[in-house]
Every structure is written in C-alpha cells, then in structure tokens.
Design a protein around this motif. Structure first.
Motif, PDB file in Angstrom:
ATOM      1  N   ALA A   1      42.483  51.323  27.835  1.00 33.79           N
ATOM      2  CA  ALA A   1      41.827  51.691  29.101  1.00 33.79           C
ATOM      3  C   ALA A   1      41.651  50.618  30.127  1.00 33.79           C
ATOM      4  O   ALA A   1      41.623  50.636  31.425  1.00 33.79           O
ATOM      5  CB  ALA A   1      40.777  52.894  29.058  1.00 33.79           C
ATOM      6  N   ARG A   2      41.014  49.551  29.730  1.00 32.88           N
ATOM      7  CA  ARG A   2      40.670  48.405  30.711  1.00 32.88           C
ATOM      8  C   ARG A   2      41.663  47.875  31.279  1.00 32.88           C
ATOM      9  O   ARG A   2      41.952  47.349  32.123  1.00 32.88           O
ATOM     10  CB  ARG A   2      39.628  47.256  29.910  1.00 32.88           C
ATOM     11  CG  ARG A   2      38.357  47.695  29.716  1.00 32.88           C
ATOM     12  CD  ARG A   2      37.498  46.713  29.532  1.00 32.88           C
ATOM     13  NE  ARG A   2      37.500  45.785  30.672  1.00 32.88           N
ATOM     14  CZ  ARG A   2      36.514  44.886  30.821  1.00 32.88           C
ATOM     15  NH1 ARG A   2      35.483  44.999  30.021  1.00 32.88           N
ATOM     16  NH2 ARG A   2      36.471  44.191  31.581  1.00 32.88           N
ATOM     17  N   ARG A   3      42.938  47.613  30.292  1.00 30.23           N
ATOM     18  CA  ARG A   3      44.016  46.748  30.686  1.00 30.23           C
ATOM     19  C   ARG A   3      45.076  47.877  31.596  1.00 30.23           C
ATOM     20  O   ARG A   3      45.695  47.313  32.653  1.00 30.23           O
ATOM     21  CB  ARG A   3      44.951  46.722  29.622  1.00 30.23           C
ATOM     22  CG  ARG A   3      44.562  45.249  28.901  1.00 30.23           C
ATOM     23  CD  ARG A   3      45.457  44.775  27.932  1.00 30.23           C
ATOM     24  NE  ARG A   3      46.832  45.350  27.860  1.00 30.23           N
ATOM     25  CZ  ARG A   3      47.590  45.573  26.944  1.00 30.23           C
ATOM     26  NH1 ARG A   3      47.150  45.424  25.633  1.00 30.23           N
ATOM     27  NH2 ARG A   3      48.881  45.895  27.113  1.00 30.23           N
ATOM     28  N   GLN A   4      45.032  49.307  31.340  1.00 26.88           N
ATOM     29  CA  GLN A   4      45.763  50.179  32.410  1.00 26.88           C
ATOM     30  C   GLN A   4      44.730  51.212  32.818  1.00 26.88           C
ATOM     31  O   GLN A   4      44.411  52.048  31.978  1.00 26.88           O
ATOM     32  CB  GLN A   4      46.817  50.789  31.633  1.00 26.88           C
ATOM     33  CG  GLN A   4      47.594  49.693  31.132  1.00 26.88           C
ATOM     34  CD  GLN A   4      48.896  50.415  30.303  1.00 26.88           C
ATOM     35  OE1 GLN A   4      48.535  51.143  29.270  1.00 26.88           O
ATOM     36  NE2 GLN A   4      50.158  50.220  30.684  1.00 26.88           N
ATOM     37  N   PRO A   5      44.044  50.962  33.695  1.00 28.91           N
ATOM     38  CA  PRO A   5      43.100  52.162  34.261  1.00 28.91           C
ATOM     39  C   PRO A   5      43.595  53.541  34.269  1.00 28.91           C
ATOM     40  O   PRO A   5      42.906  54.541  33.970  1.00 28.91           O
ATOM     41  CB  PRO A   5      42.757  51.567  35.773  1.00 28.91           C
ATOM     42  CG  PRO A   5      43.023  50.187  35.867  1.00 28.91           C
ATOM     43  CD  PRO A   5      44.390  49.960  34.812  1.00 28.91           C
ATOM     44  N   GLU A   6      44.886  53.750  34.897  1.00 31.80           N
ATOM     45  CA  GLU A   6      45.373  55.141  34.510  1.00 31.80           C
ATOM     46  C   GLU A   6      45.587  55.802  33.260  1.00 31.80           C
ATOM     47  O   GLU A   6      45.527  56.907  33.153  1.00 31.80           O
ATOM     48  CB  GLU A   6      46.930  55.060  35.267  1.00 31.80           C
ATOM     49  CG  GLU A   6      47.810  54.448  34.526  1.00 31.80           C
ATOM     50  CD  GLU A   6      47.957  52.931  34.635  1.00 31.80           C
ATOM     51  OE1 GLU A   6      48.791  52.251  34.096  1.00 31.80           O
ATOM     52  OE2 GLU A   6      47.048  52.308  35.566  1.00 31.80           O
ATOM     53  N   TYR A   7      45.328  54.924  32.276  1.00 33.91           N
ATOM     54  CA  TYR A   7      45.369  55.359  30.735  1.00 33.91           C
ATOM     55  C   TYR A   7      44.164  56.154  30.516  1.00 33.91           C
ATOM     56  O   TYR A   7      44.210  57.076  30.073  1.00 33.91           O
ATOM     57  CB  TYR A   7      45.485  54.139  30.087  1.00 33.91           C
ATOM     58  CG  TYR A   7      45.610  54.773  28.522  1.00 33.91           C
ATOM     59  CD1 TYR A   7      46.673  55.210  27.906  1.00 33.91           C
ATOM     60  CD2 TYR A   7      44.453  54.583  27.730  1.00 33.91           C
ATOM     61  CE1 TYR A   7      46.955  55.662  26.670  1.00 33.91           C
ATOM     62  CE2 TYR A   7      44.844  54.856  26.257  1.00 33.91           C
ATOM     63  CZ  TYR A   7      45.974  55.507  25.719  1.00 33.91           C
ATOM     64  OH  TYR A   7      46.141  55.876  24.566  1.00 33.91           O
ATOM     65  N   ALA A   8      43.233  55.599  31.217  1.00 29.98           N
ATOM     66  CA  ALA A   8      41.776  56.423  30.908  1.00 29.98           C
ATOM     67  C   ALA A   8      41.630  57.621  31.820  1.00 29.98           C
ATOM     68  O   ALA A   8      40.711  58.642  31.294  1.00 29.98           O
ATOM     69  CB  ALA A   8      40.673  55.346  31.603  1.00 29.98           C
ATOM     70  N   ARG A   9      42.461  57.831  32.750  1.00 33.46           N
ATOM     71  CA  ARG A   9      42.634  59.262  33.476  1.00 33.46           C
ATOM     72  C   ARG A   9      42.735  60.271  32.357  1.00 33.46           C
ATOM     73  O   ARG A   9      43.759  60.246  31.586  1.00 33.46           O
ATOM     74  CB  ARG A   9      43.258  59.189  34.663  1.00 33.46           C
ATOM     75  CG  ARG A   9      42.788  58.672  35.628  1.00 33.46           C
ATOM     76  CD  ARG A   9      43.563  58.965  36.913  1.00 33.46           C
ATOM     77  NE  ARG A   9      43.923  57.616  37.654  1.00 33.46           N
ATOM     78  CZ  ARG A   9      45.071  57.106  38.026  1.00 33.46           C
ATOM     79  NH1 ARG A   9      46.077  57.940  37.740  1.00 33.46           N
ATOM     80  NH2 ARG A   9      45.035  55.940  38.249  1.00 33.46           N
ATOM     81  N   GLY A  10      42.142  61.345  32.098  1.00 36.65           N
ATOM     82  CA  GLY A  10      42.332  62.426  31.134  1.00 36.65           C
ATOM     83  C   GLY A  10      42.084  62.047  29.721  1.00 36.65           C
ATOM     84  O   GLY A  10      42.529  62.885  28.791  1.00 36.65           O
TER      85      GLY A  10
END
Length: 70
Positions: free
Chosen positions: A31-40
């Motif tokens: 999630a830190r590397r890819q902020p969009e991964y943290a959505r949802g």
C-alpha cells in the motif's frame, strides 16, 4: 491417516502459522508503494460501509479466489 501425511500436514500448519502474521506487513508495504492498492482495503476483509439489507430467504453466498492477482 498415514504418518507421512500427518508429518506433511504438521509442516504445512507450522509454516502457515509462521507466515500468517507477516501478511498484514506485506499489505502495508504494498500500500505504501502503490497508494491505489490501499483503496478498498477494508472490503478485502469484508468490512463495508453500507449494511446489506436483503432478507435471509433471498441471500446467496459467493466465495471467489483469484490466483492471478499482482
């Protein structure tokens, strides 16, 4: 159950319990590397903002697994 199968199951269980606490750390790292991964993220663990309002007679439970996710 033959002793060889019991042994493999024991090894599998030990590895599973050892690795399971590392999963949230991996998810945070990703999630830190890819902020969009943290959505949802909460939805991945079945936490939804709106309650499901469906009668028990009409409810259908679906379980799906994707092995190709990156």
């Amino acid at each position: 159950m033959p002793s060889k199968i019991r042994f493999y199951r024991l090894i599998y269980s030990i590895v599973l319990y050892a690795v399971a606490p590392l999963v949230p750390l991996y998810l945070l790292y990703r999630a830190r590397r890819q902020p969009e991964y943290a959505r949802g993220w909460s939805e991945r663990f079945a936490f939804y903002r709106k309650p499901c309002v469906v009668s028990a007679a009409r409810r259908v439970w679906l379980h799906a697994v994707s092995l190709g996710e990156t």
